[in-house]
Structure formats: C-alpha cells, structure tokens
Write a protein that holds these residues in place. Structure first.
Motif, PDB file in Angstrom:
ATOM      1  N   ASP A   8       0.860  -1.176   0.000  1.00  0.00           N
ATOM      2  CA  ASP A   8       0.000   0.000   0.000  1.00  0.00           C
ATOM      3  C   ASP A   8       0.910   1.245   0.000  1.00  0.00           C
ATOM      4  O   ASP A   8       2.106   1.144   0.277  1.00  0.00           O
ATOM      5  N   ASP A  10      -0.478   5.026   0.902  1.00  0.00           N
ATOM      6  CA  ASP A  10      -0.885   6.015   1.920  1.00  0.00           C
ATOM      7  C   ASP A  10      -0.849   5.417   3.329  1.00  0.00           C
ATOM      8  O   ASP A  10      -1.555   4.447   3.620  1.00  0.00           O
ATOM      9  N   ASP A 164      -1.820  -0.874   5.799  1.00  0.00           N
ATOM     10  CA  ASP A 164      -2.246  -0.261   7.070  1.00  0.00           C
ATOM     11  C   ASP A 164      -3.744   0.014   7.177  1.00  0.00           C
ATOM     12  O   ASP A 164      -4.191   0.495   8.209  1.00  0.00           O
TER      13      ASP A 164
HETATM   14 MG   LIG Z   1      -3.078   2.957   3.542  1.00  0.00          MG
END
Ligand SMILES: [Mg+2]
Length: 212
Positions: A8, A10, A164
């Motif tokens: 990922d 961000d 996350d």
């Molecule tokens: Mg993220």
C-alpha cells in the motif's frame, strides 16, 4: 521459490494517509461522514473516494504544494526496496490513492517502483477520479489490489503484502504473508488473518531478510 512484495502507499510508504490529509485541508468536514460509512463497510473505497473528493475545492498546484510541505516518507522504504532488489524480489505499489500525488512524491524521493493507483483529473478546482486498475466484476474498490496479487501468483510468485488500512483487507486475506499496522492490524485480528505487526519498513526488511 519466487517471492514478490505488494505494498500500500498512503500511511504505509508515507507516515500519514495523504488522501486524508488532502481532504482535511481542502474539503469541508462532511468528508468524515463518508469516511465513517466506509469504515463501517457500508460503502466501498471507490464510492467513498468519489464522494469525498467531490467535496474538494483546490487546484492541482495547491494540493501539490500542500503535499510537499506536509507528507513524510517512511525513510526506511528506499533501503527496503534496495534490499529486495539485491535479492531479486519485485516490489510494487498498489494504491487507492490518487496518481497526481503518488507520482509526484515518488519522483521527489527518487523511488522507482511500479505503481497501480487511481487517476485524478483536476480542473476548475474540482477532482474527478477514474479507475484504470479496477476489477470489472467488483465495484467496491478503485484499484483492485487483489487482482494484481492473483496476477503475480499466476506468474509463479508467493506474495507478501504490506499495508495499514481498510483497502488492504482483500489482498491481506489472500496474501501468503501479511505485514499490518493500524486499522489493517485491527481488521486482521477481527477476521483471524495471520499477520506480522510492523511500524516501519525497517521492521519488514529485518523480518524478510531472515526468510529463505
Ligand atoms: Mg493505507
């Protein structure tokens, strides 16, 4: 055995969620109501992004200036990529963010890895989003992270996933190994998905260098 890493962007490669940083700065507070629907899994990432970024009023230049001033890289990501390269492991970014800041930031930081993300068309202080990497059979996400994972698996790779947040749950369910923090760690616990907790890519690197 071949292994590849999907990550990922961000909140994973960057310290904060850049899309959320932009919404906090350039959209009225209603963007958070949409975020709550998304987090409650009442709407998918694609619908959430469209509705949230429809609230933004800013030029590309204003947003890029903001991103340059505020976004922090996980500084252990470039050494992690270098370590994977040395060992012949492909690393790719799969993101539900927007291409204009991803491409800009990665270039600023001198990071050269393949990226799959959503496309932002910015004109008249408005943002329209299109999805070059969507899965035609599912309208929940913009970029289908799972699809890339399956493509790699078909090409013979075991896939390690790093993430996350909520948009990382699909690939985390399928990945061979998962590194998770923040909301993704909570979701993995709820869904009984095995994961390795991490804070920065230094942790991921340390762990992966022990793997055969
Ligand atoms: Mg993220």
């Amino acid at each position: 055995m071949k292994r590849a890493v999907l990550t990922d962007f961000d909140g994973t490669v960057t310290r904060t969620d850049v899309a959320e940083d932009l919404l906090r700065e350039f959209a009225p507070p209603e963007w958070w109501d949409v975020e709550e629907l998304h987090r409650a899994r009442k709407i998918g990432t694609r619908e959430a992004m469209v509705r949230q970024f429809a609230l933004v009023r800013a030029t590309r230049e204003e947003m890029v200036r903001f991103v340059d001033a505020h976004v922090q890289l996980d500084e252990t990501f470039p050494p992690f990529v270098a370590s994977c390269r040395r060992r012949g492991l492909p690393v790719e970014i799969v993101s539900e963010g927007l291409d204009f800041y991803l491409v800009h930031l990665l270039a600023q930081w001198g990071i050269d890895v393949p990226v799959r993300t959503n496309h932002a068309f910015i004109a008249d202080r408005r943002v329209r989003i299109t999805y070059p990497y969507a899965d035609p059979t599912c309208d929940l996400c913009g970029t289908c992270k799972l699809r890339r994972l399956f493509d790699l698996r078909v090409a013979g790779y075991r896939v390690t996933y790093v993430g996350d947040g909520h948009s990382d749950l699909c690939p985390a369910i399928e990945a061979d190994e998962v590194f998770a923090k923040k909301e993704l760690a909570d979701l993995c616990r709820e869904e009984a998905i095995d994961f390795i907790p991490f804070d920065s890519f230094a942790d991921v690197q340390r762990e992966m260098e022990r793997w055969p």
